[in-house]
Design a protein around this motif. Sequence first.
Motif, PDB file in Angstrom:
ATOM      1  N   PHE A  52       1.243   1.783  33.819  1.00 36.84           N
ATOM      2  CA  PHE A  52       1.569   3.105  32.754  1.00 36.84           C
ATOM      3  C   PHE A  52       0.747   3.827  33.221  1.00 36.84           C
ATOM      4  CE2 PHE A  52       2.884  -0.330  29.921  1.00 36.84           C
ATOM      5  CZ  PHE A  52       4.349  -0.051  29.211  1.00 36.84           C
ATOM      6  N   VAL A  53      -0.040   4.085  34.158  1.00 34.42           N
ATOM      7  CA  VAL A  53      -0.726   5.364  34.218  1.00 34.42           C
ATOM      8  C   VAL A  53      -0.565   5.725  35.393  1.00 34.42           C
ATOM      9  CG1 VAL A  53      -2.701   5.638  35.670  1.00 34.42           C
ATOM     10  CG2 VAL A  53      -3.286   3.989  33.845  1.00 34.42           C
ATOM     11  N   PHE A  54       0.129   5.044  36.175  1.00 36.58           N
ATOM     12  CA  PHE A  54       1.289   5.409  37.320  1.00 36.58           C
ATOM     13  C   PHE A  54       2.611   6.627  36.687  1.00 36.58           C
ATOM     14  CE2 PHE A  54       5.273   5.359  39.597  1.00 36.58           C
ATOM     15  CZ  PHE A  54       4.744   5.687  40.954  1.00 36.58           C
ATOM     16  N   LEU A  55       2.997   6.009  35.518  1.00 39.09           N
ATOM     17  CA  LEU A  55       4.350   6.367  34.602  1.00 39.09           C
ATOM     18  C   LEU A  55       3.614   7.605  34.297  1.00 39.09           C
ATOM     19  CD1 LEU A  55       7.023   5.729  34.300  1.00 39.09           C
ATOM     20  CD2 LEU A  55       6.000   4.507  32.204  1.00 39.09           C
ATOM     21  N   TYR A  56       2.294   8.022  33.513  1.00 35.29           N
ATOM     22  CA  TYR A  56       2.111   9.459  32.773  1.00 35.29           C
ATOM     23  C   TYR A  56       2.049  10.194  33.999  1.00 35.29           C
ATOM     24  CZ  TYR A  56      -1.053  12.116  30.700  1.00 35.29           C
ATOM     25  OH  TYR A  56      -1.336  13.745  29.996  1.00 35.29           O
ATOM     26  N   PHE A  57       1.152   9.543  35.548  1.00 41.16           N
ATOM     27  CA  PHE A  57       1.461  10.542  35.862  1.00 41.16           C
ATOM     28  C   PHE A  57       2.081  11.069  36.673  1.00 41.16           C
ATOM     29  CE2 PHE A  57      -3.367   9.596  35.279  1.00 41.16           C
ATOM     30  CZ  PHE A  57      -3.823  10.836  34.893  1.00 41.16           C
ATOM     31  N   THR A  58       2.744   9.900  37.014  1.00 38.83           N
ATOM     32  CA  THR A  58       4.511  11.142  38.150  1.00 38.83           C
ATOM     33  C   THR A  58       5.087  11.189  37.143  1.00 38.83           C
ATOM     34  OG1 THR A  58       4.593   8.242  37.845  1.00 38.83           O
ATOM     35  CG2 THR A  58       4.025   9.338  39.580  1.00 38.83           C
ATOM     36  N   THR A  59       5.294  11.180  35.984  1.00 41.35           N
ATOM     37  CA  THR A  59       7.140  10.619  34.696  1.00 41.35           C
ATOM     38  C   THR A  59       6.222  11.449  33.644  1.00 41.35           C
ATOM     39  OG1 THR A  59       7.957   9.389  35.883  1.00 41.35           O
ATOM     40  CG2 THR A  59       8.722   9.592  34.429  1.00 41.35           C
ATOM     41  N   ILE A  60       5.893  10.763  32.879  1.00 42.45           N
ATOM     42  CA  ILE A  60       5.250  11.720  31.410  1.00 42.45           C
ATOM     43  C   ILE A  60       4.552  13.222  31.692  1.00 42.45           C
ATOM     44  CG2 ILE A  60       4.268  11.521  29.445  1.00 42.45           C
ATOM     45  CD1 ILE A  60       4.786   7.883  29.574  1.00 42.45           C
ATOM     46  N   TYR A  65       7.659  18.206  29.028  1.00 39.10           N
ATOM     47  CA  TYR A  65       8.468  19.450  27.955  1.00 39.10           C
ATOM     48  C   TYR A  65      10.006  18.776  27.390  1.00 39.10           C
ATOM     49  CZ  TYR A  65      10.796  20.117  32.099  1.00 39.10           C
ATOM     50  OH  TYR A  65      11.159  19.670  33.357  1.00 39.10           O
ATOM     51  N   SER A  66      11.020  17.757  28.239  1.00 38.11           N
ATOM     52  CA  SER A  66      12.343  17.050  27.378  1.00 38.11           C
ATOM     53  C   SER A  66      12.696  16.334  27.742  1.00 38.11           C
ATOM     54  CB  SER A  66      13.460  18.426  28.385  1.00 38.11           C
ATOM     55  OG  SER A  66      15.071  17.699  28.270  1.00 38.11           O
ATOM     56  N   PHE A  67      13.059  15.052  26.626  1.00 36.39           N
ATOM     57  CA  PHE A  67      12.580  14.222  26.729  1.00 36.39           C
ATOM     58  C   PHE A  67      13.905  13.366  28.123  1.00 36.39           C
ATOM     59  CE2 PHE A  67      15.495  10.206  25.497  1.00 36.39           C
ATOM     60  CZ  PHE A  67      14.529   9.277  25.919  1.00 36.39           C
ATOM     61  N   ALA A  68      15.331  14.539  28.137  1.00 41.93           N
ATOM     62  CA  ALA A  68      16.054  14.410  29.258  1.00 41.93           C
ATOM     63  C   ALA A  68      15.391  14.187  30.879  1.00 41.93           C
ATOM     64  CB  ALA A  68      17.111  15.159  28.840  1.00 41.93           C
ATOM     65  N   ALA A  69      14.800  15.281  30.635  1.00 37.41           N
ATOM     66  CA  ALA A  69      14.796  15.618  31.631  1.00 37.41           C
ATOM     67  C   ALA A  69      13.214  13.531  32.119  1.00 37.41           C
ATOM     68  CB  ALA A  69      13.462  16.725  32.191  1.00 37.41           C
ATOM     69  N   LEU A  70      12.200  13.948  31.166  1.00 40.66           N
ATOM     70  CA  LEU A  70      11.894  12.494  31.452  1.00 40.66           C
ATOM     71  C   LEU A  70      12.355  11.547  31.800  1.00 40.66           C
ATOM     72  CD1 LEU A  70       8.440  11.867  30.232  1.00 40.66           C
ATOM     73  CD2 LEU A  70      10.052   9.704  29.749  1.00 40.66           C
ATOM     74  N   PHE A  71      13.432  11.491  30.657  1.00 40.39           N
ATOM     75  CA  PHE A  71      14.391  10.492  31.118  1.00 40.39           C
ATOM     76  C   PHE A  71      15.260  10.390  32.383  1.00 40.39           C
ATOM     77  CE2 PHE A  71      18.611   7.922  29.956  1.00 40.39           C
ATOM     78  CZ  PHE A  71      18.173   6.139  30.222  1.00 40.39           C
ATOM     79  N   SER A  72      15.746  11.117  32.588  1.00 40.38           N
ATOM     80  CA  SER A  72      16.284  11.386  33.949  1.00 40.38           C
ATOM     81  C   SER A  72      15.532  10.833  34.965  1.00 40.38           C
ATOM     82  CB  SER A  72      16.414  12.872  34.011  1.00 40.38           C
ATOM     83  OG  SER A  72      17.144  12.771  35.145  1.00 40.38           O
ATOM     84  N   ASN A  73      14.347  11.342  35.674  1.00 40.80           N
ATOM     85  CA  ASN A  73      12.818  11.306  36.130  1.00 40.80           C
ATOM     86  C   ASN A  73      12.951   9.488  36.554  1.00 40.80           C
ATOM     87  OD1 ASN A  73      11.319  12.206  38.250  1.00 40.80           O
ATOM     88  ND2 ASN A  73       9.449  12.201  36.814  1.00 40.80           N
ATOM     89  N   PHE A  74      12.824   9.078  35.479  1.00 41.30           N
ATOM     90  CA  PHE A  74      12.199   7.755  35.221  1.00 41.30           C
ATOM     91  C   PHE A  74      13.574   6.654  35.921  1.00 41.30           C
ATOM     92  CE2 PHE A  74      12.891   3.707  33.177  1.00 41.30           C
ATOM     93  CZ  PHE A  74      11.105   3.116  32.699  1.00 41.30           C
ATOM     94  N   VAL A  75      14.496   6.987  35.406  1.00 37.87           N
ATOM     95  CA  VAL A  75      15.803   6.287  35.983  1.00 37.87           C
ATOM     96  C   VAL A  75      16.081   6.862  38.286  1.00 37.87           C
ATOM     97  CG1 VAL A  75      18.026   6.523  35.529  1.00 37.87           C
ATOM     98  CG2 VAL A  75      16.994   6.168  34.042  1.00 37.87           C
ATOM     99  N   ASN A  76      16.097   7.475  37.989  1.00 32.17           N
ATOM    100  CA  ASN A  76      15.741   7.873  39.319  1.00 32.17           C
ATOM    101  C   ASN A  76      15.463   7.612  40.637  1.00 32.17           C
ATOM    102  OD1 ASN A  76      18.290   9.812  39.086  1.00 32.17           O
ATOM    103  ND2 ASN A  76      17.123  11.693  38.992  1.00 32.17           N
TER     104      ASN A  76
END
Length: 152
Positions: A52-60, A65-76
């Motif tokens: 979760f710390v890794f996810l916070y600093f790399t994705t969240i 600014y955008s849920f779509a960008a966040l979700f897209s980066n998470f899935v990529n």
Amino acid sequence: MESSIRMLDERTDQATRKMLQKVVERKQKFDYLTRLHLMVMWSTVLITFIYFVFLYFTTISPFSYSFAALFSNFVNHSSNLFMLIVIFGLYGLMNVYRQKRDKAEKEFHALRCEIIDKSKDLWKKEDAWNNRHLVFEMMKQNYDINLYHENK
């Protein structure tokens, strides 16, 4: 057979020694599964926290600014899928070990209660009955098994 059980005097017969040996083996199995469950549980907690710390600093944080960008980066990132599989696998393993630990505890407790219930039959002679506390003390000191009372 454990040396302290083997060294009991003639007031304790062979069948009683076998029962005492079995209760020691079940206690050891219960202790082993308890340690294993705790190790897997804390590993799960630690790895989840790190993820979760890794996810916070790399994705969240960068894409908040955008849920779509966040979700897209998470899935990529395929590492996210891998980490989720590892975390859910550890969680499942933790539950498996918890169930095994609970089963081992029930088996240990049942055999311990059986020895307590049958103590009048196991130490039939007057001399053996009066000195059974020596066996109970040895089990308590050497193996941390209470044969005085059925309650844990």
